[in-house]
Design a protein around this motif. Structure first.
Motif, mmCIF file in Angstrom:
data_model
loop_
_atom_site.group_PDB
_atom_site.id
_atom_site.type_symbol
_atom_site.label_atom_id
_atom_site.label_comp_id
_atom_site.label_asym_id
_atom_site.label_seq_id
_atom_site.Cartn_x
_atom_site.Cartn_y
_atom_site.Cartn_z
ATOM 1 N N LYS A 72 -33.075 -68.712 29.341
ATOM 2 C CA LYS A 72 -32.197 -68.919 28.190
ATOM 3 C C LYS A 72 -31.856 -67.606 27.493
ATOM 4 O O LYS A 72 -31.610 -67.571 26.304
ATOM 5 N N GLN A 73 -31.896 -66.528 28.219
ATOM 6 C CA GLN A 73 -31.535 -65.218 27.688
ATOM 7 C C GLN A 73 -30.657 -64.552 28.721
ATOM 8 O O GLN A 73 -31.149 -63.912 29.632
ATOM 9 N N LYS A 74 -29.368 -64.756 28.602
ATOM 10 C CA LYS A 74 -28.486 -64.256 29.641
ATOM 11 C C LYS A 74 -28.267 -62.746 29.549
ATOM 12 O O LYS A 74 -28.560 -62.027 30.477
ATOM 13 N N LEU A 75 -27.755 -62.257 28.448
ATOM 14 C CA LEU A 75 -27.461 -60.830 28.338
ATOM 15 C C LEU A 75 -28.158 -60.203 27.135
ATOM 16 O O LEU A 75 -28.109 -60.731 26.030
ATOM 17 N N ALA A 76 -28.770 -59.067 27.373
ATOM 18 C CA ALA A 76 -29.321 -58.279 26.278
ATOM 19 C C ALA A 76 -28.156 -57.612 25.544
ATOM 20 O O ALA A 76 -27.117 -57.335 26.136
ATOM 21 N N ARG A 77 -28.323 -57.341 24.277
ATOM 22 C CA ARG A 77 -27.211 -56.766 23.515
ATOM 23 C C ARG A 77 -26.841 -55.371 23.975
ATOM 24 O O ARG A 77 -25.724 -54.916 23.758
ATOM 25 N N ASP A 78 -27.767 -54.666 24.619
ATOM 26 C CA ASP A 78 -27.498 -53.302 25.089
ATOM 27 C C ASP A 78 -27.423 -53.215 26.611
ATOM 28 O O ASP A 78 -27.593 -52.151 27.196
ATOM 29 N N TRP A 79 -27.131 -54.340 27.268
ATOM 30 C CA TRP A 79 -27.122 -54.393 28.734
ATOM 31 C C TRP A 79 -26.167 -53.375 29.337
ATOM 32 O O TRP A 79 -26.435 -52.819 30.404
ATOM 33 N N HIS A 80 -25.050 -53.140 28.703
ATOM 34 C CA HIS A 80 -23.974 -52.309 29.239
ATOM 35 C C HIS A 80 -24.301 -50.818 29.278
ATOM 36 O O HIS A 80 -23.626 -50.067 29.968
ATOM 37 N N SER A 81 -25.340 -50.391 28.566
ATOM 38 C CA SER A 81 -25.656 -48.962 28.518
ATOM 39 C C SER A 81 -27.110 -48.629 28.821
ATOM 40 O O SER A 81 -27.428 -47.468 29.055
ATOM 41 N N SER A 82 -27.989 -49.592 28.828
ATOM 42 C CA SER A 82 -29.426 -49.317 28.960
ATOM 43 C C SER A 82 -29.909 -49.180 30.396
ATOM 44 O O SER A 82 -29.458 -49.900 31.285
ATOM 45 N N VAL A 83 -30.834 -48.257 30.553
ATOM 46 C CA VAL A 83 -31.591 -48.090 31.787
ATOM 47 C C VAL A 83 -33.046 -47.988 31.354
ATOM 48 O O VAL A 83 -33.402 -47.130 30.550
ATOM 49 N N ILE A 84 -33.878 -48.867 31.873
ATOM 50 C CA ILE A 84 -35.287 -48.886 31.521
ATOM 51 C C ILE A 84 -36.086 -48.292 32.669
ATOM 52 O O ILE A 84 -35.974 -48.741 33.808
ATOM 53 N N SER A 85 -36.897 -47.291 32.348
ATOM 54 C CA SER A 85 -37.759 -46.667 33.358
ATOM 55 C C SER A 85 -39.161 -47.281 33.269
ATOM 56 O O SER A 85 -39.477 -48.007 32.318
ATOM 57 N N ALA A 86 -39.987 -46.952 34.220
ATOM 58 C CA ALA A 86 -41.371 -47.432 34.202
ATOM 59 C C ALA A 86 -42.087 -46.930 32.954
ATOM 60 O O ALA A 86 -42.850 -47.664 32.328
ATOM 61 N N LEU A 87 -41.835 -45.687 32.565
ATOM 62 C CA LEU A 87 -42.457 -45.134 31.363
ATOM 63 C C LEU A 87 -41.985 -45.869 30.106
ATOM 64 O O LEU A 87 -42.788 -46.175 29.227
ATOM 65 N N ASN A 88 -40.689 -46.186 30.024
ATOM 66 C CA ASN A 88 -40.183 -46.988 28.901
ATOM 67 C C ASN A 88 -40.925 -48.323 28.835
ATOM 68 O O ASN A 88 -41.295 -48.782 27.754
ATOM 69 N N TYR A 89 -41.112 -48.927 29.997
ATOM 70 C CA TYR A 89 -41.780 -50.229 30.063
ATOM 71 C C TYR A 89 -43.234 -50.125 29.593
ATOM 72 O O TYR A 89 -43.688 -50.949 28.796
ATOM 73 N N ILE A 90 -43.938 -49.125 30.052
ATOM 74 C CA ILE A 90 -45.347 -48.933 29.660
ATOM 75 C C ILE A 90 -45.450 -48.711 28.154
ATOM 76 O O ILE A 90 -46.309 -49.296 27.483
ATOM 77 N N ASP A 91 -44.582 -47.870 27.599
ATOM 78 C CA ASP A 91 -44.576 -47.631 26.159
ATOM 79 C C ASP A 91 -44.292 -48.909 25.384
ATOM 80 O O ASP A 91 -44.918 -49.180 24.362
ATOM 81 N N ALA A 92 -43.341 -49.701 25.863
ATOM 82 C CA ALA A 92 -43.008 -50.952 25.192
ATOM 83 C C ALA A 92 -44.158 -51.942 25.272
ATOM 84 O O ALA A 92 -44.411 -52.679 24.309
ATOM 85 N N GLU A 93 -44.858 -51.973 26.382
ATOM 86 C CA GLU A 93 -46.015 -52.872 26.522
ATOM 87 C C GLU A 93 -47.049 -52.559 25.455
ATOM 88 O O GLU A 93 -47.642 -53.468 24.875
ATOM 89 N N ARG A 94 -47.294 -51.292 25.209
ATOM 90 C CA ARG A 94 -48.263 -50.892 24.172
ATOM 91 C C ARG A 94 -47.796 -51.345 22.799
ATOM 92 O O ARG A 94 -48.579 -51.788 21.976
ATOM 93 N N THR A 95 -46.515 -51.210 22.523
ATOM 94 C CA THR A 95 -45.950 -51.530 21.232
ATOM 95 C C THR A 95 -45.823 -53.036 21.008
ATOM 96 O O THR A 95 -46.149 -53.544 19.932
ATOM 97 N N LEU A 96 -45.358 -53.761 22.023
ATOM 98 C CA LEU A 96 -45.056 -55.175 21.877
ATOM 99 C C LEU A 96 -46.289 -56.083 21.979
ATOM 100 O O LEU A 96 -46.240 -57.237 21.578
ATOM 101 N N ASN A 97 -47.379 -55.570 22.520
ATOM 102 C CA ASN A 97 -48.591 -56.401 22.658
ATOM 103 C C ASN A 97 -49.486 -56.311 21.459
ATOM 104 O O ASN A 97 -49.504 -55.623 20.610
#
Length: 97
Positions: A72-97
């Motif tokens: 139920k989440q089709k498009l992220a608001r920044d889909w058109h410009s974002s690129v997520i790297s593994a490091l971005n993901y790891i940092d977000a995991e620390r922040t979001l958990n």
């Protein structure tokens, strides 16, 4: 769908795909996990905002495709410009958990 969700938050919900260098989102909502160097994904996304990177790069560079329709989440608001790297993901995991 929450129109305020960022791509990094959407990726956080599905998790990281092993051996991927980056993830982007297509106009149809699919998450594409790439297996080419991060700088190449960044360069192509920068020169092709709001377009399908699958059409620009081809399917040979895909590591995995995850549809988002069932979430139920089709498009992220920044889909058109974002690129997520593994490091971005790891940092977000620390922040979001």
């Amino acid at each position: 769908m929450d129109q305020n969700i960022n791509l990094i938050e959407l990726v956080h919900h599905v998790g990281w795909v092993y051996q991927s260098t980056a993830v982007t989102q297509e106009p149809d909502g699919k998450l594409i996990f790439w297996k080419i160097p991060l700088h190449e994904v960044l360069a192509i996304r920068t020169s092709n905002p709001s377009k399908s990177l699958r059409k620009e790069m081809g399917k040979d560079f895909e590591n995995c495709i995850i549809p988002t329709e069932g979430r139920k989440q089709k498009l992220a608001r920044d889909w058109h410009s974002s690129v997520i790297s593994a490091l971005n993901y790891i940092d977000a995991e620390r922040t979001l958990n």
